[in-house]
Design an enzyme around this catalytic site. Structure first.
Site, mmCIF file in Angstrom:
data_model
loop_
_atom_site.group_PDB
_atom_site.id
_atom_site.type_symbol
_atom_site.label_atom_id
_atom_site.label_comp_id
_atom_site.label_asym_id
_atom_site.label_seq_id
_atom_site.Cartn_x
_atom_site.Cartn_y
_atom_site.Cartn_z
ATOM 1 N N LYS A 16 0.869 -1.184 0.000
ATOM 2 C CA LYS A 16 0.000 0.000 0.000
ATOM 3 C C LYS A 16 0.895 1.220 0.000
ATOM 4 O O LYS A 16 2.053 1.146 0.427
ATOM 5 C CB LYS A 16 -0.876 0.022 1.265
ATOM 6 C CG LYS A 16 -2.131 0.834 1.098
ATOM 7 C CD LYS A 16 -3.189 0.022 0.401
ATOM 8 C CE LYS A 16 -4.499 0.764 0.301
ATOM 9 N NZ LYS A 16 -5.574 -0.158 -0.082
HETATM 10 P P1 NAD Z 1 -12.994 7.668 -2.361
HETATM 11 O O1 NAD Z 1 -11.965 8.706 -2.190
HETATM 12 O O2 NAD Z 1 -13.545 7.414 -3.724
HETATM 13 O O3 NAD Z 1 -14.250 7.973 -1.392
HETATM 14 C C1 NAD Z 1 -14.083 8.177 -0.031
HETATM 15 C C2 NAD Z 1 -15.398 8.671 0.554
HETATM 16 O O4 NAD Z 1 -15.276 8.759 1.977
HETATM 17 C C3 NAD Z 1 -15.802 10.061 0.065
HETATM 18 O O5 NAD Z 1 -17.197 10.087 -0.172
HETATM 19 C C4 NAD Z 1 -15.461 10.941 1.260
HETATM 20 O O6 NAD Z 1 -16.234 12.130 1.305
HETATM 21 C C5 NAD Z 1 -15.778 10.014 2.401
HETATM 22 N N1 NAD Z 1 -15.183 10.431 3.666
HETATM 23 C C6 NAD Z 1 -13.928 10.916 3.874
HETATM 24 N N2 NAD Z 1 -13.790 11.258 5.165
HETATM 25 C C7 NAD Z 1 -14.957 10.981 5.777
HETATM 26 C C8 NAD Z 1 -15.432 11.128 7.112
HETATM 27 N N3 NAD Z 1 -14.651 11.627 8.077
HETATM 28 N N4 NAD Z 1 -16.700 10.724 7.387
HETATM 29 C C9 NAD Z 1 -17.499 10.227 6.412
HETATM 30 N N5 NAD Z 1 -17.095 10.075 5.135
HETATM 31 C C10 NAD Z 1 -15.850 10.444 4.834
HETATM 32 O O7 NAD Z 1 -12.365 6.341 -1.742
HETATM 33 P P2 NAD Z 1 -12.731 4.830 -2.049
HETATM 34 O O8 NAD Z 1 -11.827 4.355 -3.120
HETATM 35 O O9 NAD Z 1 -14.195 4.694 -2.193
HETATM 36 O O10 NAD Z 1 -12.227 4.126 -0.714
HETATM 37 C C11 NAD Z 1 -13.055 4.079 0.453
HETATM 38 C C12 NAD Z 1 -12.572 2.963 1.360
HETATM 39 O O11 NAD Z 1 -12.616 1.717 0.635
HETATM 40 C C13 NAD Z 1 -11.136 3.088 1.845
HETATM 41 O O12 NAD Z 1 -11.048 2.492 3.122
HETATM 42 C C14 NAD Z 1 -10.361 2.242 0.850
HETATM 43 O O13 NAD Z 1 -9.135 1.780 1.375
HETATM 44 C C15 NAD Z 1 -11.345 1.105 0.657
HETATM 45 N N6 NAD Z 1 -11.149 0.321 -0.558
HETATM 46 C C16 NAD Z 1 -11.180 0.920 -1.789
HETATM 47 C C17 NAD Z 1 -11.016 0.143 -2.927
HETATM 48 C C18 NAD Z 1 -11.115 0.711 -4.317
HETATM 49 O O14 NAD Z 1 -11.134 -0.070 -5.279
HETATM 50 N N7 NAD Z 1 -11.218 2.025 -4.490
HETATM 51 C C19 NAD Z 1 -10.794 -1.241 -2.806
HETATM 52 C C20 NAD Z 1 -10.784 -1.817 -1.534
HETATM 53 C C21 NAD Z 1 -10.975 -1.017 -0.428
#
Ligand code: NAD
Length: 420
Positions: free
Chosen positions: A106
């Site tokens: 990561k």
């Molecule tokens: P992203 O940046 O697309 O979205 C993140 C979201 O979280 C946004 O809507 C943001 O406003 C919100 N957020 C941020 N701070 C916040 C808070 N304090 N309270 C409430 N909401 C808040 O990110 P993503 O890619 O959707 O990733 C989200 C999670 O999923 C992370 O933990 C990431 O590690 C995990 N994840 C993502 C993927 C992927 O393919 N993108 C894969 C596996 C896991």
């Protein structure tokens, strides 16, 4: 965000619980609780206004016994070595559970992209890629999107990385990152893959618990890539999203909020706040909303000793990485709330990243039906492996998921031994 404890300590606590239960050998425990490489780069970026700013980026390569290091890149002010180390270890377990030929890594840059223009984010991304140099590579360490990074950022990484290769080798290096735009070697279905995987697993859980998703209620924290796709795919089951939260605030509507309409609104308003078809609520009210399913899809450490008591759902499907602390886990368990753990639940993203990587290597282009059906098959097999260990050890699914991963890694170390 509550951050009372090191995130990597949470990983070690989860790991120890599974390792004790399965009787993992001490030597292998020692290897797996330490990352292989930790790269920290400090690099200057000349911003659009001519000023020069220093940035710090990380790449933690946790383990590559099963294949190349694989894992996302995150742009966020809270990115630090401890967080990246925890997220890298979770990637090692996740790829092992899904039976992918990958290890775990990561990375990220500690900054808030909301405070920078697109042009500056491109400069920061390209300079970070240059600073990482040969620490990433298509057969060595393959980044992907995570919080605040997307297909566009992957395209800049790809372009910078290719520019650093001799011209004759550029075409053979497209698989250095996954989650790329379709026209630049990306795969159809990668954008929605993590949310799709979450919803495939919720469907399976509902089937196994004879629970009807039609008319069921759900709440979603985070309305970015994972949260918005999961929310929209749940709508296809006639389930109702009664509350949703992002960084801008939280919303509630007892009759349900339309995720497609909210997605259009959020895209034009930099978040969900002030969406006219729902009532604004505060963070505590959001977490305590009564619903059938909670999909955390934002940050880590959300369901904790302080907040877990207020959670009022039947099951939690962890789209985010590390949303539940070990104390939060215990409280939910005592309340009889089922958890689909992150290292299983959000594996859809890395599974379709694997498909993208394969398509690039083979110069193929798969259609959406093929991507979705292969994703479904792989994630169901992962679910069944975890289910079997949960039954065999009469334990919770997080611990069972660790046991699946640790068994696979233990076997590889036993087969290959330690050099010299
Ligand atoms: P992203 O940046 O697309 O979205 C993140 C979201 O979280 C946004 O809507 C943001 O406003 C919100 N957020 C941020 N701070 C916040 C808070 N304090 N309270 C409430 N909401 C808040 O990110 P993503 O890619 O959707 O990733 C989200 C999670 O999923 C992370 O933990 C990431 O590690 C995990 N994840 C993502 C993927 C992927 O393919 N993108 C894969 C596996 C896991």
């Amino acid at each position: 965000m509550i951050k009372d404890k090191s995130l990597f300590e949470n990983v070690v606590q989860q790991f120890d619980k599974a390792a004790d239960l399965m009787g993992l050998e001490d030597d292998i425990r020692g290897i797996l609780t330490m990352p292989t490489n930790e790269i920290v780069v400090h690099f200057p970026v000349k911003l659009k206004d001519g000023s020069i700013e220093m940035f710090t980026g990380y790449r933690v390569q946790h383990n590559n016994a099963l294949g190349p290091f694989k894992g996302g890149l995150r742009y966020h002010p809270a990115v630090n070595r401890d967080e990246v180390r925890a997220l890298a270890a979770w990637m090692t377990w996740k790829t092992a559970i899904a039976n992918l030929p990958y290890g775990g890594a990561k990375g990220g840059i500690q900054f808030d992209p909301k405070e920078y223009s697109i042009a500056d984010i491109e400069r920061i991304t390209r300079r970070f890629t240059f600073a990482l140099g040969s620490n990433i590579g298509p057969e060595y360490d393959i980044p992907a999107p995570d919080m605040n990074t997307n297909a566009q950022i992957m395209a800049w990484i790809l372009d910078t990385y290719l520019s650093m290769q001799p011209p004759q080798q550029r075409q053979a290096n497209f698989h250095v990152v996954t989650g790329k735009p379709i026209g630049s070697g990306g795969s159809v279905g990668r954008d929605k893959a993590t949310g799709q995987g979450v919803v495939f697993l919720i469907e399976r859980w509902a089937h196994d618990h004879t629970f009807d998703l039609s008319g069921a209620t759900y709440i979603v924290q985070g309305f970015g890539n994972v949260g918005s796709w999961a929310a929209r795919l749940m709508k296809e089951h006639n389930a109702k999203m009664v509350a949703v939260e992002d960084a801008s605030g939280a919303l509630f509507h007892p009759q349900g909020i339309d995720p497609d309409d909210l997605q259009n609104y959020a895209a034009n308003h930099r978040g969900i706040m002030n969406y006219p078809q729902a009532e604004a609520i505060d963070h505590e009210a959001f977490l305590g909303t009564k619903a059938d399913i909670f999909i955390p899809a934002a940050l880590e450490n959300q369901i904790t000793a302080e907040t877990a008591e207020s959670i009022n759902v039947k099951m939690v499907a962890e789209g985010a990485n590390g949303p539940t602390t070990p104390e939060g886990d215990r409280i939910l368990f005592d309340k009889g709330i089922f958890i689909l753990p992150d290292i299983l639940c959000n594996a859809g993203g890395v599974i379709v990243s694997y498909f993208e990587w394969l398509q690039n290597k083979r110069a193929e282009f798969w259609d959406l039906d093929k991507v979705d059906s292969k994703l479904h098959r792989l994630i169901m097999k992962a679910y069944e492996r975890v289910h079997a260990e949960a039954n065999a050890f009469n334990t919770d699914w997080r611990t069972a998921a660790y046991i699946v991963a640790l068994r696979r890694l233990e076997q590889v170390y036993k087969n290959r031994g330690i050099f010299p």
